[in-house]
Scaffold this active site. Structure first.
Site, PDB file in Angstrom:
ATOM      1  N   GLU A 163       0.793  -0.921   0.058  1.00 17.10           N
ATOM      2  CA  GLU A 163       0.041   0.114  -0.357  1.00 17.10           C
ATOM      3  C   GLU A 163       1.193   0.986  -0.111  1.00 17.10           C
ATOM      4  O   GLU A 163       0.584   2.155   0.863  1.00 17.10           O
ATOM      5  CB  GLU A 163      -1.128  -0.175   1.146  1.00 17.10           C
ATOM      6  CG  GLU A 163      -2.261  -1.406   1.464  1.00 17.10           C
ATOM      7  CD  GLU A 163      -2.716  -1.527   2.682  1.00 17.10           C
ATOM      8  OE1 GLU A 163      -2.609  -0.334   2.894  1.00 17.10           O
ATOM      9  OE2 GLU A 163      -4.307  -1.634   1.543  1.00 17.10           O
ATOM     10  N   GLU A 243      -6.706  -7.329  -0.455  1.00 20.87           N
ATOM     11  CA  GLU A 243      -6.408  -7.758   0.752  1.00 20.87           C
ATOM     12  C   GLU A 243      -8.544  -7.442   1.286  1.00 20.87           C
ATOM     13  O   GLU A 243      -9.073  -6.802   0.831  1.00 20.87           O
ATOM     14  CB  GLU A 243      -6.343  -6.608   1.314  1.00 20.87           C
ATOM     15  CG  GLU A 243      -4.622  -6.560   1.579  1.00 20.87           C
ATOM     16  CD  GLU A 243      -4.136  -5.662   2.522  1.00 20.87           C
ATOM     17  OE1 GLU A 243      -4.804  -5.079   3.332  1.00 20.87           O
ATOM     18  OE2 GLU A 243      -2.919  -6.346   2.713  1.00 20.87           O
TER      19      GLU A 243
END
Ligand code: NAG
Ligand code: NAG
Ligand code: NAG
Ligand code: NAG
Ligand code: NAG
Ligand code: NAG
Length: 640
Positions: A163, A243
């Site tokens: 991320e 995710e």
């Protein structure tokens, strides 16, 4: 490369291609660092039986290189053993080696020793940072080569960073450097990918040509909108949610998080029917044993609880839940589920109450730990003054002798009262420099009070000139997300007592874990110990007791009802923090293999604030992670 050992993005069909055929993965996250290795196989088998064809794992750098240049890949840190067990179970692996991983893990997986350069810009092309990353990756990635799918192993793809687009630096040179590094060690034909949050800014800063751009999102998001965002950055190739959140984490003081089972299984079905490859985060969360929990810092510092149950399909103790069964049902509509029953929950035992006895004040550890280390540290610190300015004390510590620094746990700061204080006098941390909690005692008796980062910056003190003042500072886990990950610990700025700046500190790293691992306090090996604590049962104090299990070594859950806050060890293993007053977590998970079925099991508790008069602890057969529910938690939907 022969086509039967190929894995790649296949742009023509918008899917992955494995062994020459279209391939969709249904994966779940599991963190080997949060599960004792004796249970790895059990958890992996349950994941396989739930219908998954892959697992996604993080490699926490600081778990393998706690001290710079000293690597550990054994026992609970034996990554290759984990890969081997996954391979034997028939599970492919999506590897996420960082270097930064977030994961609600101490400092997002980065080693605290990186902060020896106080101005280091982590997660950027900063040369000190890159040098450390290069050295680490040159150790880790060559070990991964034989596990790559193309080399006969089970790793199908490798994530670069994590991320990254959510971090403020947005440094493409850093991502280019990592891409080159990963390609150098893993070859050009390994599928490299990135994962970013569901916003344009994150996808823009986190993605780079040559690494496949994937997205992550949970149940609160419109699936088609999220995937069309991924499409804007990756016009062809598989849709991937790296995710998909089955649950969520808890901080101390939060309500226990819960994500609806029906919603999770329905949205999983929608994504799979679109042909997307999905990883469920988490499938099995596990536990933040020891000091490994991370923390967030949005408007204030918030530490993550010990349990990483995550409300995931497999519980903290690895037991199948209703959520698991619902997910398996959904998966069975898209692929064949292995035949045979789901392995049952491991047996749990309610061993009952054990009464602990108070043994020593926290400072007795000073007389136990290695006197050589103690003396060296002591003499270089005697004259220190905490000068104003952020991180100064921290940098002094590191530059003088980093080998002696303790990265986790507790530091003791000791000085004397500069004058008589007959009346309540405020002790202030004006620059909010207590990272993260300080327990303050005068003359080593009881706690006069405490200071807490961002919330309690003042307390009162009384005493006589020359009285010893101890400030025991607890590191509650370093920030793992956002711009504040340079999270220095200890006293970062001066404490002011009335009109005086406190000076002449002696600073002691407390190797409590080292002492307990070598048998203290049960062994009774003493080096001129001071008197045991007298008087009130408050203040940082060690308690001990033994649990006899009559031939069993089953999993259990430890409840410290009416205790306040502290740390627990069993047979020398640090189980983590307890803080039932703040909640929501009420019980600590104890894996059965840590217990001896025949010998008395040594329990050691460091209570930092106040123990209840009964000084009892309770071993139960079920967890309580939801303090607001009083009696039961989500365990009601577990198969036990
Ligand atoms: C490596 O880690 C394992 C698992 O935590 C531990 O048991 C072992 O003592 C460590 N080895 C060293 C040399 O620190
Ligand atoms: C992984 O498992 C497969 C199938 O059992 C086996 O052929 C292969 O050798 C294993 N790979 C490694 C690296 O152990
Ligand atoms: C998601 O967004 C699409 C396109 O904006 C819209 O058509 C659809 O109704 C939305 N789905 C849900 C469940 O809200
Ligand atoms: C400190 O003591 C003063 C005087 O007794 C009292 O007014 C004040 O509330 C106390 N402050 C704290 C933080 O306990
Ligand atoms: C408990 O501590 C004693 C003293 O250090 C030690 O001899 C014993 O082996 C420990 N028990 C277990 C189960 O580790
Ligand atoms: C926690 O307890 C509250 C109050 O009883 C309840 O509303 C909530 O659903 C519980 N949460 C979980 C995750 O069990």
């Amino acid at each position: 490369i022969p086509s039967h050992t190929q894995f790649k993005e296949y742009y023509k069909n918008n899917c992955f291609q494995k062994d020459g055929k279209p391939f969709q993965y249904v994966s779940g996250s599991i963190h080997y660092s949060r599960i004792p290795h004796y249970y790895w196989k059990d958890r992996l088998l349950k994941m396989y039986m739930a219908g998954l064809n892959a697992v996604q794992i993080y490699v926490p750098w600081n778990f393998h290189e706690e001290k710079r240049g000293v690597y550990n890949f054994s026992g609970d840190r034996d990554l290759e053993n984990f890969l081997d067990l996954a391979n034997q179970t028939g599970l492919l692996v999506i590897l996420r080696p960082g270097p930064y991983i977030c994961a609600e893990w101490e400092m997002g997986g980065l080693p605290a020793w990186l902060l020896q350069k106080p101005n280091i810009v982590l997660r950027s092309a900063d040369t000190d940072y890159l040098e450390a990353v290069n050295t680490w990756m040159a150790v880790l990635l060559p070990k991964m080569r034989r596990w790559l799918y193309t080399n006969g192993g089970n790793i199908i793809s490798v994530q670069v960073e994590n991320e990254y687009g959510s971090y403020y630096t947005c440094d493409y040179n850093y991502m280019r450097h990592l891409r080159t590094l990963f390609q150098f060690f893993l070859g050009d034909d390994t599928v490299l990918f990135t994962t970013d949050g569901n916003t344009d800014r994150e996808m823009t800063c986190g993605t780079l040509e040559g690494m496949y751009a994937t997205i992550d999102f949970g149940t609160d998001v419109n699936i088609s909108q999220a995937f069309s965002r991924q499409r804007r950055f990756e016009p062809r190739g598989p849709l991937v949610n790296s995710e998909f959140y089955t649950g969520w984490l808890d901080h101390w003081g939060d309500q226990h998080a819960q994500v609806d089972t029906q919603k999770v299984s329905r949205m999983l079905g929608e994504m799979l029917s679109m042909g997307a490859s999905v990883n469920m985060y988490m499938f099995e969360g596990g536990t933040n044993f020891g000091y490994w929990n991370g923390a967030d810092h949005d408007n204030r510092f918030r530490s993550v609880v010990t349990s990483y149950d995550y409300n995931a399909p497999l519980s903290e103790a690895g037991d199948p839940t209703e959520k698991l069964l619902a997910i398996r049902d959904t998966i069975s509509k898209f692929r064949d589920i292995p035949v045979g029953p789901m392995p049952p929950a491991t047996p749990k035992m309610a061993y009952g109450f054990v009464t602990l006895t108070m043994v020593w004040a926290y400072y007795s550890i000073l007389y136990y730990q290695d006197p050589a280390l103690f003396t060296a540290y002591f003499t270089t610190r005697t004259q220190h003054t905490l000068l104003p300015g952020p991180s100064l004390i921290y940098s002094i510590l590191y530059y003088q002798d980093p080998a002696l620094f303790t990265y986790y746990g507790f530091m003791l700061y000791r000085t004397k009262l500069p004058r008589d204080l007959p009346e309540d006098t405020p002790l202030i941390s004006p620059l909010n420099g207590v990272h993260d909690r300080a327990y303050v005692s005068v003359c080593g008796v009881g706690a006069s009070g405490l200071l807490e980062r961002d919330t309690t910056l003042v307390m009162n003190l009384t005493g006589k000139q020359g009285d010893q003042v101890d400030v025991l500072v607890e590191n509650m886990g370093r920030v793992n997300f956002g711009s504040k990950i340079n999270d220095f610990k200890g006293l970062l700025s001066n404490l002011i007592l009335g009109k005086d700046v406190l000076t002449d500190w002696q600073i002691y790293p407390l190797d409590i874990d080292g002492a307990i691992a070598s048998g203290w306090p049960q062994s009774g090996q003493r080096r001129s110990l001071p008197d045991p604590v007298r008087g009130p049962s408050d203040g940082p104090v060690f308690y001990q007791g033994t649990l006899t299990t009559n031939g069993l070594a089953w999993d259990t859950f430890l409840r410290l009802n009416e205790w306040t806050k502290g740390q627990v060890w069993i047979n020398g293993v640090n189980l983590g923090r307890y803080w039932p007053k703040r909640g929501p977590q009420q019980t600590l998970y104890i894996p059965g293999p840590l217990l001896s079925p025949t010998q008395p099991n040594n329990i050691t508790v460091l209570e930092l604030e106040r123990a209840p008069p009964h000084t009892r602890v309770l071993f139960m057969d079920r967890p309580q992670l939801n303090s607001t529910s009083g009696k039961t938690s989500q365990t009601t939907d577990r198969q036990t």
